[in-house]
Design a protein around this motif. Structure first.
Motif, PDB file in Angstrom:
ATOM      1  N   ILE A  62      15.331  24.659  24.047  1.00 16.07           N
ATOM      2  CA  ILE A  62      15.029  23.610  23.073  1.00 16.07           C
ATOM      3  C   ILE A  62      13.553  23.701  22.728  1.00 16.07           C
ATOM      4  N   ASN A  63      13.216  23.493  21.453  1.00 18.58           N
ATOM      5  CA  ASN A  63      11.816  23.437  21.027  1.00 18.58           C
ATOM      6  C   ASN A  63      11.330  21.988  21.097  1.00 18.58           C
ATOM      7  N   PHE A  64      10.126  21.784  21.650  1.00 21.04           N
ATOM      8  CA  PHE A  64       9.593  20.440  21.830  1.00 21.04           C
ATOM      9  C   PHE A  64       8.283  20.263  21.078  1.00 21.04           C
ATOM     10  N   ILE A  65       8.179  19.132  20.374  1.00 18.89           N
ATOM     11  CA  ILE A  65       6.932  18.718  19.736  1.00 18.89           C
ATOM     12  C   ILE A  65       6.508  17.413  20.384  1.00 18.89           C
ATOM     13  N   ALA A  66       5.287  17.381  20.926  1.00 17.14           N
ATOM     14  CA  ALA A  66       4.764  16.195  21.603  1.00 17.14           C
ATOM     15  C   ALA A  66       3.528  15.704  20.854  1.00 17.14           C
ATOM     16  N   VAL A  67       3.546  14.433  20.468  1.00 14.42           N
ATOM     17  CA  VAL A  67       2.493  13.881  19.619  1.00 14.42           C
ATOM     18  C   VAL A  67       1.829  12.674  20.277  1.00 14.42           C
ATOM     19  N   ASP A  68       0.518  12.638  20.243  1.00 12.25           N
ATOM     20  CA  ASP A  68      -0.258  11.451  20.580  1.00 12.25           C
ATOM     21  C   ASP A  68      -1.526  11.516  19.743  1.00 12.25           C
ATOM     22  N   ILE A  69      -2.421  10.564  19.918  1.00  8.07           N
ATOM     23  CA  ILE A  69      -3.563  10.503  19.005  1.00  8.07           C
ATOM     24  C   ILE A  69      -4.908  10.785  19.663  1.00  8.07           C
ATOM     25  N   LYS A  70      -5.047  10.505  20.959  1.00 16.05           N
ATOM     26  CA  LYS A  70      -6.345  10.600  21.619  1.00 16.05           C
ATOM     27  C   LYS A  70      -6.492  11.913  22.391  1.00 16.05           C
ATOM     28  N   ASP A  71      -7.592  12.606  22.161  1.00 13.09           N
ATOM     29  CA  ASP A  71      -7.878  13.829  22.917  1.00 13.09           C
ATOM     30  C   ASP A  71      -7.926  13.554  24.415  1.00 13.09           C
ATOM     31  N   GLU A  72      -8.447  12.369  24.775  1.00 16.86           N
ATOM     32  CA  GLU A  72      -8.600  12.027  26.193  1.00 16.86           C
ATOM     33  C   GLU A  72      -7.255  11.925  26.905  1.00 16.86           C
ATOM     34  N   VAL A  73      -6.204  11.603  26.160  1.00 16.36           N
ATOM     35  CA  VAL A  73      -4.851  11.563  26.715  1.00 16.36           C
ATOM     36  C   VAL A  73      -4.207  12.938  26.625  1.00 16.36           C
ATOM     37  N   LEU A  74      -4.368  13.577  25.491  1.00 13.66           N
ATOM     38  CA  LEU A  74      -3.731  14.875  25.264  1.00 13.66           C
ATOM     39  C   LEU A  74      -4.220  15.947  26.229  1.00 13.66           C
ATOM     40  N   ILE A  75      -5.461  15.869  26.635  1.00 10.11           N
ATOM     41  CA  ILE A  75      -5.966  16.876  27.569  1.00 10.11           C
ATOM     42  C   ILE A  75      -5.257  16.748  28.908  1.00 10.11           C
ATOM     43  N   LEU A  76      -4.936  15.524  29.302  1.00  7.73           N
ATOM     44  CA  LEU A  76      -4.190  15.309  30.539  1.00  7.73           C
ATOM     45  C   LEU A  76      -2.762  15.829  30.401  1.00  7.73           C
ATOM     46  N   ALA A  77      -2.174  15.624  29.205  1.00 10.01           N
ATOM     47  CA  ALA A  77      -0.835  16.144  28.942  1.00 10.01           C
ATOM     48  C   ALA A  77      -0.830  17.665  28.979  1.00 10.01           C
ATOM     49  N   LYS A  78      -1.839  18.265  28.371  1.00  8.32           N
ATOM     50  CA  LYS A  78      -1.964  19.727  28.361  1.00  8.32           C
ATOM     51  C   LYS A  78      -2.008  20.275  29.776  1.00  8.32           C
ATOM     52  N   ASN A  94       8.103  27.129  24.218  1.00  6.11           N
ATOM     53  CA  ASN A  94       8.990  26.158  23.580  1.00  6.11           C
ATOM     54  C   ASN A  94       8.374  24.773  23.415  1.00  6.11           C
ATOM     55  N   ILE A  95       7.049  24.671  23.555  1.00  6.75           N
ATOM     56  CA  ILE A  95       6.416  23.361  23.397  1.00  6.75           C
ATOM     57  C   ILE A  95       5.157  23.461  22.551  1.00  6.75           C
ATOM     58  N   ARG A  96       4.935  22.440  21.719  1.00 13.68           N
ATOM     59  CA  ARG A  96       3.719  22.329  20.927  1.00 13.68           C
ATOM     60  C   ARG A  96       3.182  20.913  21.080  1.00 13.68           C
ATOM     61  N   LEU A  97       1.899  20.825  21.342  1.00 11.44           N
ATOM     62  CA  LEU A  97       1.200  19.569  21.579  1.00 11.44           C
ATOM     63  C   LEU A  97       0.230  19.338  20.445  1.00 11.44           C
ATOM     64  N   MET A  98       0.110  18.093  19.962  1.00 11.27           N
ATOM     65  CA  MET A  98      -0.786  17.866  18.826  1.00 11.27           C
ATOM     66  C   MET A  98      -1.252  16.424  18.736  1.00 11.27           C
ATOM     67  N   ALA A  99      -2.380  16.241  18.071  1.00  5.78           N
ATOM     68  CA  ALA A  99      -2.928  14.916  17.798  1.00  5.78           C
ATOM     69  C   ALA A  99      -2.590  14.532  16.363  1.00  5.78           C
ATOM     70  N   HIS A 100      -1.932  13.385  16.223  1.00  3.01           N
ATOM     71  CA  HIS A 100      -1.597  12.920  14.876  1.00  3.01           C
ATOM     72  C   HIS A 100      -1.239  11.440  14.942  1.00  3.01           C
ATOM     73  N   GLU A 101      -1.504  10.733  13.869  1.00  7.10           N
ATOM     74  CA  GLU A 101      -1.156   9.318  13.769  1.00  7.10           C
ATOM     75  C   GLU A 101       0.348   9.177  13.537  1.00  7.10           C
ATOM     76  N   ILE A 102       1.042   8.532  14.457  1.00  4.95           N
ATOM     77  CA  ILE A 102       2.505   8.435  14.375  1.00  4.95           C
ATOM     78  C   ILE A 102       2.953   7.601  13.182  1.00  4.95           C
ATOM     79  N   MET A 103       2.138   6.672  12.735  1.00  3.53           N
ATOM     80  CA  MET A 103       2.500   5.842  11.589  1.00  3.53           C
ATOM     81  C   MET A 103       2.704   6.668  10.324  1.00  3.53           C
ATOM     82  N   ILE A 104       2.137   7.884  10.292  1.00  4.94           N
ATOM     83  CA  ILE A 104       2.333   8.779   9.139  1.00  4.94           C
ATOM     84  C   ILE A 104       2.904  10.117   9.622  1.00  4.94           C
ATOM     85  N   ILE A 105       3.891  10.028  10.486  1.00  6.09           N
ATOM     86  CA  ILE A 105       4.480  11.229  11.069  1.00  6.09           C
ATOM     87  C   ILE A 105       5.139  12.112  10.015  1.00  6.09           C
ATOM     88  N   HIS A 106       5.519  11.525   8.872  1.00  4.82           N
ATOM     89  CA  HIS A 106       6.141  12.324   7.809  1.00  4.82           C
ATOM     90  C   HIS A 106       5.165  13.319   7.182  1.00  4.82           C
TER      91      HIS A 106
END
Length: 225
Positions: A62-78, A94-106
């Motif tokens: 399965i391919n996974f996309i993981a989204v959050d907004i803060k680098d300080e959180v994403l670095i821990l996820a990484k 099979n995984i991609r991590l990224m910073a993006h505002e979920i309110m405009i996920i489209h």
């Protein structure tokens, strides 16, 4: 609790081969990014990565996309993803991590990307009436997800918040989702496919019941401009 600013976080993320620094450039092309036609599962608000690291490492097809907004959180996820994948001797293809505002996920996903499953775990309940539209399960958001969610795709939603959960049940019904599974006590139910998140463990240890549902998309794709 606020995380301290980590100036080194962004450079370390940028050097990571599964971190996507400009996700909007890949809209409509995520299957090409992964290099296959496997299903895509999306976590909105991946936090420190405990959930997505275990889910992705146990589902290599399965391919996974993981989204959050803060680098300080994403670095821990990484770091957690790297550790988890190394422990089972798998690559992170099979995984991609990224910073993006979920309110405009489209802005980073559209109908060509076809997401089969969305996970929303312990999102902000936004109890104030004036902020209810910011809930990740609000109809404004659900209609965005329909722009890339497969016609039979699912949203898996977990929370400890009763007010948010009850409101979300109405939101899903309002947006023509079929709720195929619902429990107000996940750990006391017979559901055997649960992956425990950091917040879930904490709230459970505090005596909170975990609410959970699976909502299935049963309407046509909505195009968002």
């Amino acid at each position: 609790m606020r995380l301290r600013k980590k100036p080194w976080a962004r450079p370390e993320l940028e050097a990571c081969d599964f971190f996507v620094s400009n996700p909007t450039a890949n809209i409509g092309k995520w299957h090409t990014v992964f290099g296959n036609s496997n299903e895509i599962w999306l976590e909105l608000g991946c936090g420190k990565g405990g959930f997505i690291s275990k889910l992705a490492s146990s589902n290599p097809d399965i391919n996974f996309i993981a989204v959050d907004i803060k680098d300080e959180v994403l670095i821990l996820a990484k770091q957690k993803i790297e550790k988890e994948f190394a422990s089972v001797n798998l690559s992170t293809n099979n995984i991609r991590l990224m910073a993006h505002e979920i309110m405009i996920i489209h802005k980073i996903l559209n109908e060509n990307d076809v997401v089969n499953r969305i996970y929303i775990n312990f999102c902000n309940p936004w109890h104030k009436n004036t902020l209810g539209a910011r809930r990740l399960t609000h109809p404004n958001q659900l209609n965005q997800y329909k722009s890339f969610l497969a016609p039979d795709g699912q949203i898996w939603f977990k929370t400890d918040d009763e007010i948010l959960f009850n409101a979300s049940v109405k939101y899903f019904e309002q947006c023509d989702f079929n709720i195929s599974f619902l429990t107000e006590d996940l750990h006391g139910s017979n559901f055997d496919k649960n992956v425990v998140t950091e917040h879930e463990k904490m709230y459970s240890e505090q005596g909170h019941k975990i609410k959970f549902l699976i909502a299935e998309n049963r309407s046509h794709t909505i195009k968002i401009k």
